[in-house]
Write a protein that holds these residues in place. Sequence first.
Motif, PDB file in Angstrom:
ATOM      1  N   ASP A  23       0.791  -1.313   0.033  1.00  0.00           N
ATOM      2  CA  ASP A  23      -0.049  -0.102  -0.246  1.00  0.00           C
ATOM      3  C   ASP A  23       0.986   1.317  -0.046  1.00  0.00           C
ATOM      4  N   LEU A  24       1.993   1.338   0.706  1.00  0.00           N
ATOM      5  CA  LEU A  24       2.704   2.413   0.817  1.00  0.00           C
ATOM      6  C   LEU A  24       3.473   2.648  -0.443  1.00  0.00           C
ATOM      7  N   ALA A  25       4.035   1.634  -1.141  1.00  0.00           N
ATOM      8  CA  ALA A  25       4.545   1.792  -2.222  1.00  0.00           C
ATOM      9  C   ALA A  25       3.603   2.186  -3.421  1.00  0.00           C
ATOM     10  N   GLN A  26       2.558   1.779  -3.360  1.00  0.00           N
ATOM     11  CA  GLN A  26       1.530   2.486  -4.178  1.00  0.00           C
ATOM     12  C   GLN A  26       1.356   3.887  -3.968  1.00  0.00           C
ATOM     13  N   GLU A  27       1.300   4.092  -2.855  1.00  0.00           N
ATOM     14  CA  GLU A  27       1.123   5.660  -2.621  1.00  0.00           C
ATOM     15  C   GLU A  27       2.183   6.685  -2.766  1.00  0.00           C
ATOM     16  N   MET A  28       3.388   5.878  -2.772  1.00  0.00           N
ATOM     17  CA  MET A  28       4.439   6.759  -3.226  1.00  0.00           C
ATOM     18  C   MET A  28       4.903   6.543  -4.713  1.00  0.00           C
ATOM     19  N   GLY A  29       4.127   5.808  -5.531  1.00  0.00           N
ATOM     20  CA  GLY A  29       4.409   5.559  -6.849  1.00  0.00           C
ATOM     21  C   GLY A  29       5.713   4.889  -7.204  1.00  0.00           C
ATOM     22  N   VAL A  30       6.100   3.800  -6.408  1.00  0.00           N
ATOM     23  CA  VAL A  30       7.198   2.930  -6.873  1.00  0.00           C
ATOM     24  C   VAL A  30       6.683   1.451  -6.496  1.00  0.00           C
ATOM     25  N   ILE A  31       7.591   0.414  -6.909  1.00  0.00           N
ATOM     26  CA  ILE A  31       6.879  -0.908  -6.845  1.00  0.00           C
ATOM     27  C   ILE A  31       7.341  -1.283  -5.281  1.00  0.00           C
ATOM     28  N   LYS A  32       6.816  -2.282  -4.804  1.00  0.00           N
ATOM     29  CA  LYS A  32       7.245  -2.879  -3.627  1.00  0.00           C
ATOM     30  C   LYS A  32       8.867  -3.142  -3.290  1.00  0.00           C
ATOM     31  N   GLN A  33       9.269  -3.617  -4.039  1.00  0.00           N
ATOM     32  CA  GLN A  33      10.769  -3.830  -4.125  1.00  0.00           C
ATOM     33  C   GLN A  33      11.643  -2.741  -3.949  1.00  0.00           C
ATOM     34  N   THR A  34      11.267  -1.473  -4.575  1.00  0.00           N
ATOM     35  CA  THR A  34      11.853  -0.354  -4.316  1.00  0.00           C
ATOM     36  C   THR A  34      11.729   0.251  -3.092  1.00  0.00           C
ATOM     37  N   LEU A  35      10.537   0.069  -2.441  1.00  0.00           N
ATOM     38  CA  LEU A  35      10.211   0.593  -1.008  1.00  0.00           C
ATOM     39  C   LEU A  35      11.019  -0.311   0.002  1.00  0.00           C
ATOM     40  N   TYR A  36      11.014  -1.479  -0.394  1.00  0.00           N
ATOM     41  CA  TYR A  36      11.965  -2.541   0.524  1.00  0.00           C
ATOM     42  C   TYR A  36      13.500  -1.949   0.581  1.00  0.00           C
ATOM     43  N   LYS A  37      13.859  -1.793  -0.884  1.00  0.00           N
ATOM     44  CA  LYS A  37      15.295  -1.223  -0.871  1.00  0.00           C
ATOM     45  C   LYS A  37      15.580   0.105   0.034  1.00  0.00           C
ATOM     46  N   TYR A  38      14.438   1.054  -0.163  1.00  0.00           N
ATOM     47  CA  TYR A  38      14.591   2.164   0.870  1.00  0.00           C
ATOM     48  C   TYR A  38      14.524   2.065   2.146  1.00  0.00           C
ATOM     49  N   GLU A  39      13.792   0.971   2.658  1.00  0.00           N
ATOM     50  CA  GLU A  39      13.396   0.878   4.238  1.00  0.00           C
ATOM     51  C   GLU A  39      14.789   0.012   4.646  1.00  0.00           C
ATOM     52  N   MET A  40      15.430  -0.874   3.879  1.00  0.00           N
ATOM     53  CA  MET A  40      16.667  -1.673   4.228  1.00  0.00           C
ATOM     54  C   MET A  40      17.944  -0.786   4.042  1.00  0.00           C
ATOM     55  N   GLY A  41      17.885   0.220   3.382  1.00  0.00           N
ATOM     56  CA  GLY A  41      19.106   1.152   3.337  1.00  0.00           C
ATOM     57  C   GLY A  41      19.818   0.611   2.124  1.00  0.00           C
ATOM     58  N   ILE A  42      19.247  -0.227   1.068  1.00  0.00           N
ATOM     59  CA  ILE A  42      20.083  -0.566   0.165  1.00  0.00           C
ATOM     60  C   ILE A  42      20.150   0.541  -1.087  1.00  0.00           C
ATOM     61  N   VAL A  43      19.005   1.473  -0.946  1.00  0.00           N
ATOM     62  CA  VAL A  43      19.040   2.627  -1.757  1.00  0.00           C
ATOM     63  C   VAL A  43      18.961   3.673  -0.823  1.00  0.00           C
ATOM     64  N   THR A  44      19.870   4.748  -0.779  1.00  0.00           N
ATOM     65  CA  THR A  44      19.649   5.921   0.210  1.00  0.00           C
ATOM     66  C   THR A  44      19.433   7.105  -0.386  1.00  0.00           C
ATOM     67  N   ASN A  45      19.696   7.343  -1.443  1.00  0.00           N
ATOM     68  CA  ASN A  45      19.569   8.513  -2.251  1.00  0.00           C
ATOM     69  C   ASN A  45      18.031   8.605  -2.931  1.00  0.00           C
ATOM     70  N   ILE A  46      16.907   8.579  -1.846  1.00  0.00           N
ATOM     71  CA  ILE A  46      15.726   8.432  -2.140  1.00  0.00           C
ATOM     72  C   ILE A  46      15.078   9.924  -2.692  1.00  0.00           C
ATOM     73  N   PRO A  47      14.528  10.039  -3.779  1.00  0.00           N
ATOM     74  CA  PRO A  47      14.239  11.094  -4.507  1.00  0.00           C
ATOM     75  C   PRO A  47      13.168  12.059  -3.537  1.00  0.00           C
ATOM     76  N   SER A  48      13.209  13.419  -3.478  1.00  0.00           N
ATOM     77  CA  SER A  48      12.439  14.261  -2.643  1.00  0.00           C
ATOM     78  C   SER A  48      11.010  13.926  -2.675  1.00  0.00           C
ATOM     79  N   GLU A  49      10.640  13.718  -4.250  1.00  0.00           N
ATOM     80  CA  GLU A  49       9.235  13.526  -4.317  1.00  0.00           C
ATOM     81  C   GLU A  49       8.643  12.266  -3.659  1.00  0.00           C
ATOM     82  N   LYS A  50       9.549  11.495  -3.574  1.00  0.00           N
ATOM     83  CA  LYS A  50       9.173   9.805  -3.117  1.00  0.00           C
ATOM     84  C   LYS A  50       9.098  10.166  -1.448  1.00  0.00           C
ATOM     85  N   ILE A  51      10.005  10.839  -0.889  1.00  0.00           N
ATOM     86  CA  ILE A  51       9.914  11.384   0.572  1.00  0.00           C
ATOM     87  C   ILE A  51       8.649  11.948   0.858  1.00  0.00           C
TER      88      ILE A  51
END
Length: 115
Positions: free
Chosen positions: A25-53
């Motif tokens: 649900d959060l991934a959908q609200e952010m306009g990303v796929i679930k795997q991308t949100l997982y990468k954000y949450e786990m710190g795999i991707v740290t340069n999260i675009p400001s519009e996604k924040i």
Amino acid sequence: MSEKEMTVGDRIRDTRKREGISQTDLAQEMGVIKQTLYKYEMGIVTNIPSEKIEAAAMALGVTPGYLMGWEDMDDESVSYVRHRAINDMLDKLSPAEVQLVEGLIRQVVNYKNKQ
């Protein structure tokens, strides 16, 4: 882990869980796929675009500054986020629907004042 040691991903994950929102649900609200949100949450991707924040903050009911670790969530911040979310919802309604919502709010306030 203290608040100061938390990463953006930690704050997103902890807030999402606290609010009972699924990753899907959060991934959908952010306009990303679930795997991308997982990468954000786990710190795999740290340069999260400001519009996604910004989208995550709106969906989670917090400020972008809180997710970034720049501010704490005090009562004033919570109030600001709630008002902004309510205004965003009202913007999606017709004038007649807005009048209906205003009437409901008046009824709740009047009931509360009579107690």
